[in-house]
Write an enzyme that holds these catalytic residues in place. Structure first.
Site, PDB file in Angstrom:
ATOM      1  N   ASP A 248      -0.171   1.878   8.260  1.00  0.00           N
ATOM      2  CA  ASP A 248      -0.858   1.138   9.444  1.00  0.00           C
ATOM      3  C   ASP A 248      -0.245   1.454  10.733  1.00  0.00           C
ATOM      4  O   ASP A 248      -0.800   0.997  11.917  1.00  0.00           O
ATOM      5  CB  ASP A 248      -1.090  -0.204   9.145  1.00  0.00           C
ATOM      6  CG  ASP A 248      -1.976  -0.358   8.059  1.00  0.00           C
ATOM      7  OD1 ASP A 248      -2.431   0.421   7.457  1.00  0.00           O
ATOM      8  OD2 ASP A 248      -2.116  -1.663   7.701  1.00  0.00           O
TER       9      ASP A 248
ATOM     10  N   ASP B   2       4.942  -7.934   5.785  1.00  0.00           N
ATOM     11  CA  ASP B   2       5.072  -8.855   4.565  1.00  0.00           C
ATOM     12  C   ASP B   2       6.103  -8.648   3.728  1.00  0.00           C
ATOM     13  O   ASP B   2       6.881  -9.522   3.133  1.00  0.00           O
ATOM     14  CB  ASP B   2       3.559  -8.918   3.751  1.00  0.00           C
ATOM     15  CG  ASP B   2       2.466  -9.461   4.730  1.00  0.00           C
ATOM     16  OD1 ASP B   2       2.739 -10.405   5.711  1.00  0.00           O
ATOM     17  OD2 ASP B   2       1.530  -9.011   4.719  1.00  0.00           O
TER      18      ASP B   2
ATOM     19  N   ARG C 174       1.524  -5.620  -5.011  1.00  0.00           N
ATOM     20  CA  ARG C 174       1.403  -6.667  -3.868  1.00  0.00           C
ATOM     21  C   ARG C 174       2.080  -8.171  -4.454  1.00  0.00           C
ATOM     22  O   ARG C 174       1.795  -9.147  -3.639  1.00  0.00           O
ATOM     23  CB  ARG C 174       0.078  -6.865  -3.233  1.00  0.00           C
ATOM     24  CG  ARG C 174      -0.344  -5.488  -2.524  1.00  0.00           C
ATOM     25  CD  ARG C 174      -1.493  -5.709  -1.703  1.00  0.00           C
ATOM     26  NE  ARG C 174      -2.034  -4.617  -0.933  1.00  0.00           N
ATOM     27  CZ  ARG C 174      -1.461  -4.137   0.137  1.00  0.00           C
ATOM     28  NH1 ARG C 174      -0.529  -4.779   0.511  1.00  0.00           N
ATOM     29  NH2 ARG C 174      -1.903  -3.113   0.454  1.00  0.00           N
TER      30      ARG C 174
ATOM     31  N   GLY D  57       0.799  -1.122   0.031  1.00  0.00           N
ATOM     32  CA  GLY D  57      -0.005  -0.081  -0.060  1.00  0.00           C
ATOM     33  C   GLY D  57       0.715   0.970  -0.027  1.00  0.00           C
ATOM     34  O   GLY D  57       1.947   1.452   0.592  1.00  0.00           O
TER      35      GLY D  57
ATOM     36  N   LYS E 205       7.984   0.769   5.900  1.00  0.00           N
ATOM     37  CA  LYS E 205       6.845   1.446   5.274  1.00  0.00           C
ATOM     38  C   LYS E 205       5.439   0.909   5.631  1.00  0.00           C
ATOM     39  O   LYS E 205       5.398  -0.439   5.465  1.00  0.00           O
ATOM     40  CB  LYS E 205       6.919   1.471   3.708  1.00  0.00           C
ATOM     41  CG  LYS E 205       5.579   2.057   3.006  1.00  0.00           C
ATOM     42  CD  LYS E 205       5.130   1.251   2.119  1.00  0.00           C
ATOM     43  CE  LYS E 205       4.331  -0.205   2.573  1.00  0.00           C
ATOM     44  NZ  LYS E 205       3.525  -0.730   1.774  1.00  0.00           N
TER      45      LYS E 205
END
Ligand code: FBP
Length: 593
Positions: free
Chosen positions: A246, A217, A186, A122, A243
């Site tokens: 969240d 991840d 992703r 993201g 990064k």
């Protein structure tokens, strides 16, 4: 250029449409592999706003340790945060390395090195500045060094989609938000054939190191890739960079992930505006869902900044083993209480990840994950109704009951494909609507019983994508640039399997401490897609931590009274007390350190 004109151009030049060049700053730049139209559109020349023009001139501040010649100071050997034996076995070449700090040195390394960079996952404000930091540092180390950007995320490495990042391109993006310089994606890098495919282009471009800018991840992937290349003795270094808006990629070594500062300030501005509107009209309850796939850091930070009437913290819901109905009763009670004083208005913050933290739904998701991983193929081809029946037939009794009680839209979303990292796509679940509908029903019930006398009109908002590409705050602009320089120094000093870090971030930038942390140090084993996997441990909101305790101290008052705070927009120029202010979360967490 219009699609038709592109076809005409390709016909005239006798080239395939897939080989249409990228037009950047009026020049044709040929990508070396097949790209799609959607890819091309990312790179259209930018029209700059006045703010952007002024902001481009901002020179990010660097910590003292990175300002001139740099020396490496090594700490003690490290070990993983959990499952040490297993992680050590899986990462024999990158396990146990020491922590690194960069301090002012005598002579700089003059290393010839080409670097590839990937933006993964993201968007988060400041990503471009990480790339600018890497670029400036690798050129300073040796002007012949080159920086390549892999396009649209880790998939760019595997599919050989890349572009050279020249000074012209870099200058277009200094201090800007977004990831549009090279795009993000992703794709999960986890298979040997992906690593080998990546190696082909790494060799072709004579790249010595790859920097993966991503969340937990993606940095897990960076670690796996670093270990693979080290084990094969390929001489390719891999460095990660923390990064995510969240805020859940943090630990003893990483004080905050980049983007959290700007994104939460952007949401806080919007929430403050809504609070002011709410306090002016006095007729609506606003239900605001905030991004943050799992952890509630964003919701908590916004609550500390804006003082809404209610903020749900998923981690507390889980700890207290609360049901959906109990959450609804908690909100409805606050609405009813305010109504007794004639205050039929208010603001409720809801973390995006809530649904997974309600224990009964969490258990259901765990079983669904295994079920979908095991039976994916026979399930996918069924129609909607048959898929629901299939799930109900295969779930355990308890989870089938929970599944059956969920509104259809939510149940459906939980049964759809996971993202490439095995996550439920919680941003697509309308929790804010679900909760307000249930609160409405509860209040109607109480009205009949004579327990509630007010009026309830709800409005819904979801703030997520609105903040991910905002122009980075001074904090994120400086922090990201320093992370980029740090990543380049890790490469120049021959390191692999490290994540670039910058600590002491509540002090003045001069005193920030840059360095590297072995990624294996942050890992443990967790169940993903039905299998135990080594992953970076996610940082959830700590219920014993200062930010949550501060919130608990105040929340009853905020629920009863109207204590709204309107933080206003991010300021880039002006007094440092306003412009360089960190998040409340970071300030509170670092208070006693
Ligand atoms: P990262 O973990 O990759 O930083 O992404 C976080 C996030 O912004 C979450 O807050 C949100 O749930 C998710 O991305 C949305 O994903 P997508 O961009 O694929 O819609």
């Amino acid at each position: 250029m219009k699609k038709k004109a592109k076809f005409a151009y390709c016909e005239k030049k006798n080239i395939e449409i897939e080989d249409f060049p990228l037009i950047f700053r009026g020049k044709a730049v040929f990508l070396h592999q097949k790209i799609t139209f959607s890819t091309i559109y990312i790179f259209k020349e930018m029209k700059k706003s006045l703010l952007q023009r002024e902001r481009a001139a901002y020179q990010p501040k660097l910590p003292k340790g990175l300002q001139g010649a740099v020396k490496v100071k090594e700490g003690e050997p490290t070990q993983s945060v959990g499952d040490q034996e297993e992680i050590k076995k899986m990462f024999p070449n990158t396990y146990g390395m020491p922590l690194i700090e960069f301090v002012p040195g005598e002579a700089n390394v003059d290393r010839k090195m080409n670097v590839g960079v990937i933006l993964s996952g993201g968007q988060a404000p400041g990503g471009h500045n990480v790339i600018c930091g890497i670029f400036d540092a690798v050129k300073k180390i040796n002007p012949a060094n080159k920086l390549y950007g892999f396009i649209l995320g880790p998939g760019g490495l595997v599919d050989h989609n890349y572009m050279e990042l020249t000074a012209d391109i870099i200058d277009e993006y200094r201090n800007t938000g977004g990831f549009d310089m090279i795009g993000s994606g992703r794709t999960k890098l986890e298979k040997v054939d992906q690593f080998e495919k990546g190696l082909e282009i790494i060799r072709e471009l004579d790249i010595q190191a790859v920097v993966i800018i991503g969340g937990d991840d993606s940095n897990t992937n960076a670690c796996v890739l670093a270990e693979y290349y080290a084990a094969k003795n390929y001489g390719v270094q891999v460095i990660g960079c923390p990064k995510t808006i969240d805020g859940d990629l943090k630990n003893d070594q990483i004080e905050t992930s980049f983007g959290f500062d700007t994104a939460t300030k952007t949401y806080a501005e919007l929430i403050g505006n809504i609070e002011r509107d709410c306090n002016s009209a006095r007729k609506y309850w606003h239900f605001i869902k905030l991004m943050g796939r799992s952890a509630s850091h964003i919701a908590l930070e916004c609550a500390l900044q804006c003082q809404p009437n209610i903020c749900i913290i998923s981690e507390e819901v889980e700890k207290k083993d609360m049901s959906l109905n109990q959450i609804v009763e908690q909100i409805a009670s606050a609405v009813a209480d305010r109504a007794t004083r004639g205050d039929n208005f208010g603001v409720v913050l809801i973390p995006e990840g809530l649904i997974e933290f309600i224990p009964s739904i969490g258990r259901l998701i765990d079983e669904l994950n295994d079920l979908l991983a095991e039976h994916g193929a026979d399930y996918k081809d069924l129609d909607k109704a048959a898929q629901r029946e299939y799930i109900l037939a295969h779930l355990s009794k308890e989870n089938a009951e929970t599944f059956g009680t969920l509104p259809e839209g939510v149940a459906r979303q939980l049964s759809l494909d996971r993202d490439p990292h095995g996550n439920v796509q919680v941003s697509l679940i309308e929790t804010e609507k679900l909760l307000s509908d249930m609160v409405d029903a509860k209040l109607a019930e109480w009205k009949k019983e004579g327990k509630y006398v007010g009026k309830f009109a709800a409005l819904h908002h979801f703030f997520g994508y609105e903040g991910r590409c905002a122009a980075p705050s001074n904090f994120d602009a400086d922090y990201c640039y320093a992370l980029g320089v740090s990543a380049a120094q890790l490469i120049a000093n021959g390191k692999t399997g490290y994540m670039a870090i910058v600590k002491n971030t509540t002090a003045g930038t001069d005193d920030w401490k840059a360095g590297g942390v072995p990624i294996t140090m942050m890992m443990n084993m967790e169940r993903r897609n039905g299998e135990m996997k080594p992953v970076i441990r996610k940082a959830l909101v700590e219920l014993e931590g200062k930010p949550f305790k501060k919130f608990v101290e105040k929340r009853d008052e905020w629920a009863r009274e109207t204590c709204f705070v309107y933080p206003g927009p991010i300021q880039y120029w002006g007094p440092a007390s306003v412009c360089d202010r960190t998040t409340r979360t970071l300030a509170l967490e670092q208070e006693d350190k």
